[in-house]
Design an enzyme around this catalytic site. Structure first.
Site, PDB file in Angstrom:
ATOM      1  N   GLY A 184       0.808  -1.222   0.000  1.00 65.68           N
ATOM      2  CA  GLY A 184       0.000   0.000   0.000  1.00 65.68           C
ATOM      3  C   GLY A 184       0.836   1.264   0.000  1.00 65.68           C
ATOM      4  N   LEU A 241      -4.177  -5.683  -4.714  1.00 67.48           N
ATOM      5  CA  LEU A 241      -3.091  -4.703  -4.638  1.00 67.48           C
ATOM      6  C   LEU A 241      -1.810  -5.286  -4.037  1.00 67.48           C
ATOM      7  CD1 LEU A 241      -2.278  -1.680  -4.978  1.00 67.48           C
ATOM      8  CD2 LEU A 241      -3.002  -1.362  -2.603  1.00 67.48           C
ATOM      9  N   ASP A 242      -0.682  -5.133  -4.749  1.00 70.02           N
ATOM     10  CA  ASP A 242       0.654  -5.522  -4.258  1.00 70.02           C
ATOM     11  C   ASP A 242       0.732  -6.991  -3.870  1.00 70.02           C
ATOM     12  OD1 ASP A 242       1.490  -2.921  -4.627  1.00 70.02           O
ATOM     13  OD2 ASP A 242       0.998  -2.307  -2.596  1.00 70.02           O
ATOM     14  N   ALA A 243      -0.097  -7.817  -4.484  1.00 73.08           N
ATOM     15  CA  ALA A 243      -0.133  -9.230  -4.110  1.00 73.08           C
ATOM     16  C   ALA A 243       0.142 -10.164  -5.285  1.00 73.08           C
ATOM     17  CB  ALA A 243      -1.489  -9.561  -3.486  1.00 73.08           C
TER      18      ALA A 243
END
Lengths: 292, 292, 292, 292
Positions: free
Chosen positions: D209, D235-237
Site C-alpha cells: 500500500g 493490490l501488491d499481491a
C-alpha cells in the site's frame, strides 16, 4: 534436528558430463534415461560458446529405473563415447569422506564440524590434520581423531608422504583446508585433483599470499572478501568455486577486518563444500561451472 | 587465537547518553572529559530531528583520567542533570554475563558458544536453559551448565519464576534467545528490559510468528531474511537491532530456505550480540540507535 | 519531484578537520561553537590510532549563530592553530559546479545528468567534455554544453591545457570521469587534487587498467565489482571512495559482465559523488574517511 | 555503444513449457529438436515437487533448423498434447512493444528510457501514459509520445477504456508501471495477464500500500526493499519477479530512505523487465519461475 517434515528423498543417481558441444547431446542423454524409465529430478546444462564446451548435470531416481546401478556405467558408455564425454557417476546414498587440514585458527574447522554433527551435511570426517597442536581439544570433542603433524621446510616432503598414507588409509575422498597456512606439495595436489578446497581470505585475484587483511587495510579498500577455490600447484590461483564480500569503512582497524573476515571465511567455505558435496561442480580451463 | 599482534587496548569508560536535543550538549560532555584529562577514543552522536532526541556514545581511556572510576558518576551528575539526560556508564574491563535460551535447533547456540570459546567475544556464559533436552550434550561439551526446563501452558508461570531465580543467582546481565521457540512472560521481559535479544527467521515486519519460511515459500518471495531484536511483550515487535537477507529462487524448496536461513540467523544474531556487548545500542520509541 | 513534505533544512556550515590526535580537540571545537550559540546538527569524528590522526566533520545551523559567515574563518583560526589542523569550511547554500568527462559509453553520464535534472542532487553542471562525439546529442538534450575534444598522444598536452582553461572559465569545483577512457596528465591532476572522481569497472586492486571484465571472465571470478576513487597520477591507484560488487556465475558471458557492470558502475559512482557533494570525504595517506 | 566485439547471436526460437511432471518430458522435447536438427543454445528446467509441475525454457538456433518458423507450432503440437503442456513460442528477432505508465516521480521512467535509447534493451516504447503532466517534457525529449490522462474516481472507468484503446492501437505487448500511483481496474489487468510489471517500494509482503518508506521508518527497520511483480487485481499481491534491499541505519531520515530507495526501485524494476524481455519468466500459483 530439521524443522521440516518432508519425507526423505529417494536415492538418486547423478551424471556429470562435459564434452565438445554439438547437436543432439541433450536428446541422447535424456533419451538414454527415458529408455530405462528414469525419472529426472534435476537437469542443469550449460554451454560455454567461447570454448565450445557442453556441461550437464542430470539427476534421476533409482527407484523404478530399469538398470541396476552397477550396470549403468557400461550401458551409458555408448552414449558417452559417441560424444567423447568426460563423465562421472554419483549415487546419493554414498556418504563422502572429508579430511580437514587446519593450523591455529579454529573458526572454520569449528563451523565445518558443527555442520557435520548437526546433520546439516551428509559427510563423514575420519580425521583432522593440524600443523599446530592447538585445535586438538576442540576436534576431539567432536569425536574426530586429530593428527598433529608439524611441517618445516626440512620435513615437508616426509610429512606429506605420511599425510597421504593417512588419507588413503582413511579412504578420504576430498580435503578441506580450513585456514591451513601451509602450501601443499605437488604430490598431494596431484593425488586429489579438484578435490582439495581452500579458503583464501581475500577477493582473489586481489591480495593473494600472506596477510591479505593487512594489505586490504593498507590500500584502504571499502570491501573485504573471501574466496574458496580448488587447490592447484600455483598458490591461490586455482579454479574459484565461491566468493563473497563484506562492506567495511575507515572505522575498521586491521583487527576488525580479521574479525569480520572470519564470518565471511566460514560462510564462503561452507558454500563451496556444500556445492562439492552435492556434486554440482565441474572444472575446466581453471574455471568452474557451479550449478545451483 | 588472533592473527593480530596489536597491543591490547587500555581500559576505557563509555558513557551512553540520550536526552532532548538542545545547544551545548557536545560541548558540555566533551568539556567534562577535557577538564579531567580524558583522552576520547570514540565519539558517536546522533540527533533524531523528528523527535528532537539527542544520542551520544563517548568512550575514553581511564589511564590518565583525573577521576577514579567510582567517582565518575557523581562528578558527571551535574552535566547530566543540566540536560535531563538518561545515561549509563560502562567499563571495558567488566566481562558481561550472558544466558542463552534454546529449544531443539542447535545452530545458533553452537555459533554463540564457539565465539565465546575462541575468545572472539569477551563474555561469560554461566548457563544455558533449554525447553528440550537435545542440546544438553553439546552445551556441556563447552563446559557450560545446561538446565532442561520444559515449558507447558500449565507450568509456564512456575518455570519462569524458577528461571528468573537461576538467572539472578548466576548474575546474568542479558539473555540471548537462540531460536528459543517459547514466548516469554511479562515478568521475564520486565526483569531484562532491552536486555533480551531474539533472532526471528524473517525480515520483520513480514512473516511474524510461526513458520516464516513456509510462509515465505508460499508467497514466492525472492529474498529470505532474519531479524534480531530486543524482546518486548508484543511478539516479534520489539526494537530491531540487525537485519539481513539472502537471495533465493524458485529452485529453493522450503528445506532449502530453512538450510540457508540457518546461516543468516547465526550471522544476524551474532551481529546483534556483538553490538550489545560493545555497548553500542540505545533504545527509544521501540527503535534502536546502533553505533558502528 | 520529492515524495517528502518535510520543510527544507536551514542553511548550515560544515567544518572538515584533520590533525594529529591529542586530548581536548572535541572540547575545543564544540566549545567554539557553543560559545557562539551554534546548534550542531551533525558531528562525526574518527581517530586512526595507527597513524595517530584525528578527523572531524561538524555541521551546525547558521541561523542563530553568533558570527557572520565571513568572520568564521578568522575566529576559528585560534582553535585550528592550537592543534595544527588542516581544515575546510563549507556552506550548504553554495551550489558546487561539476564538470563531467566522458568517452563513448553513455550510461554513467546519463545517470549523473538525470540525478541533477530531477533535483536529486544540488549541483550545477556547466559543461561536459568528451573525447568522442557520440554523447553530444544526449548531453545537449539536458541543456548542458558539450565540448568534443579528441585526445591523441600528439595533442594530449595541448588539449589538457585547453580543458583546464575551459574548466576555470566555467568555475568548475570538481570533475567526474564518467567512464572517460583517457589517462589525465599531471597538470590536470594537480589542478584538482582530491577533486577528480573516477569510476573503475573492477573491485580494485584486482584488475586495474584496461578491459577488467575480460580479465575477470578469464579468471573465472564469481563476483564483479566497481570502484570509485579520487584520481592521482598513478593509474587506478588513488584513494578509494566507494566499492560494490555483484554476484556472477558461469552462465555470464563477457557481454553479461559488461551489461551487469554498467548498473554497478552507475550506482558506485553516484554514491561517491553524493558523498563528495555532502562534504563527507577526508583524504589522508592515499585513503579516505567517508562519513555517512 | 557496446564494449563488446562479439558477433551478434543468430536468431533463435524459444519454447516456454509447463505441465504436470512425469517421465520422458525432457526426452520428448529435446528429441523433437534433435529430429529437426535444432542446435540447443540454452536449456533450463525446473520441477516443483510439491505441486508436481514441470517447467522448461529451451532455446535453439533457427539457422539449420529443419522446420520453417511458421510450421513449428503445428509440428510441436503432438509433443505438447501428449503431456498436456501449456506452452509459448518466441522468436529472438521480434522486438516487443512496451508501454510505460508514470505519475510524477521521474526516476524509473528515466532509467527505462535511457536503457532503451542506449541499446541496452531490444524493445520499442510506442507511448508513455501519465496521470500527471510533469514527465511530459522528459519523455518527449526521448522522442516518445506522452499521453496525459488524469484519473479520478469519477473518470477512472472511462480513462481506462481510452487507455486500452491506445494500447491496442499501438500494438503494446506489455506494460511497465514506473511508480504509477494508481490502482488498475480489472479490465486492464485482464487484458494483460502477467504482462503488467509493477515496482513497489518495499520488500513485500511487508509494507504494502501507500507510503512504505514512512512505515519502514516508523518501524525502525534496518533494511529497505523494493519488489517488482506482475499486477493482479489484488493490490501488491501479484507474483513476485525480483526483490532487493539496501541496508539503512538510525541515521537515515524518511527523506534518506526515499532517496536511497529510488536507486533500488530503478535496479529491481530493470531486472524484472530484463527477465520479461528475455522470456525467462513462467507464472503459476501466483509465483514465478525466473530462469537466469
Amino acid at each position: 534436528m530439521h524443522e521440516s517434515t518432508r519425507p526423505a528423498p529417494t536415492t538418486t543417481a547423478t551424471l556429470l558430463i562435459s564434452c565438445n558441444d554439438r547437436e543432439g547431446i541433450d536428446a541422447a542423454v535424456t533419451g538414454f534415461l527415458a529408455e530405462h524409465g528414469g525419472n529426472i529430478v534435476h537437469l542443469d546444462q550449460h554451454v560455454d560458446f567461447e570454448e565450445n564446451v557442453f556441461f550437464m548435470r542430470i539427476e534421476w531416481e533409482l527407484a523404478g529405473f530399469g538398470l541396476p546401478r552397477d550396470e549403468i556405467p557400461a550401458a551409458f558408455r555408448a552414449v558417452a563415447e559417441r560424444f567423447a564425454m568426460n563423465w562421472r557417476l554419483h549415487f546419493s546414498d554414498y556418504t563422502p569422506r572429508m579430511a580437514i587440514f587446519v593450523s591455529r585458527l579454529p573458526h572454520c574447522v569449528f563451523d565445518l564440524l558443527a555442520r557435520v554433527e548437526s546433520g546439516e551435511w551428509k559427510v563423514e570426517v575420519p580425521l583432522v590434520i593440524g600443523n599446530h597442536p592447538d585445535p586438538a581439544g576442540l576436534v576431539e570433542r567432536f569425536g574426530v581423531e586429530f593428527h598433529h603433524m608439524p611441517v618445516s621446510p626440512e620435513n615437508r616432503a616426509e610429512q606429506e608422504r605420511r599425510q597421504l598414507e593417512l588419507l588413503r588409509s582413511r579412504k578420504v575422498d576430498f580435503i578441506v583446508l580450513a585456514r591451513y597456512m601451509q602450501i601443499l606439495g605437488e604430490e598431494m595436489v596431484a593425488a586429489y585433483p579438484n578435490r582439495i578446497i581452500n579458503i583464501h581470505h581475500s577477493f582473489l585475484p586481489a591480495f593473494p599470499g600472506a596477510r591479505p587483511y593487512h594489505s586490504a587495510y593498507a590500500r584502504g579498500v571499502k570491501i573485504i572478501g573471501a574466496t574458496s577455490h580448488y587447490v592447484t600447484v600455483e598458490l591461490d590461483a586455482g579454479p574459484i568455486i565461491a566468493q563473497d564480500i563484506m562492506h567495511v569503512s575507515h572505522k575498521d582497524t586491521v583487527d576488525d577486518l580479521i574479525r569480520k573476515g572470519r564470518d565471511l571465511e566460514k560462510m564462503v567455505l561452507a558454500r563451496a563444500v556444500w556445492s562439492h558435496l552435492q556434486n554440482k561442480i565441474l572444472v575446466y580451463h581453471n574455471k568452474t561451472v557451479v550449478f545451483d
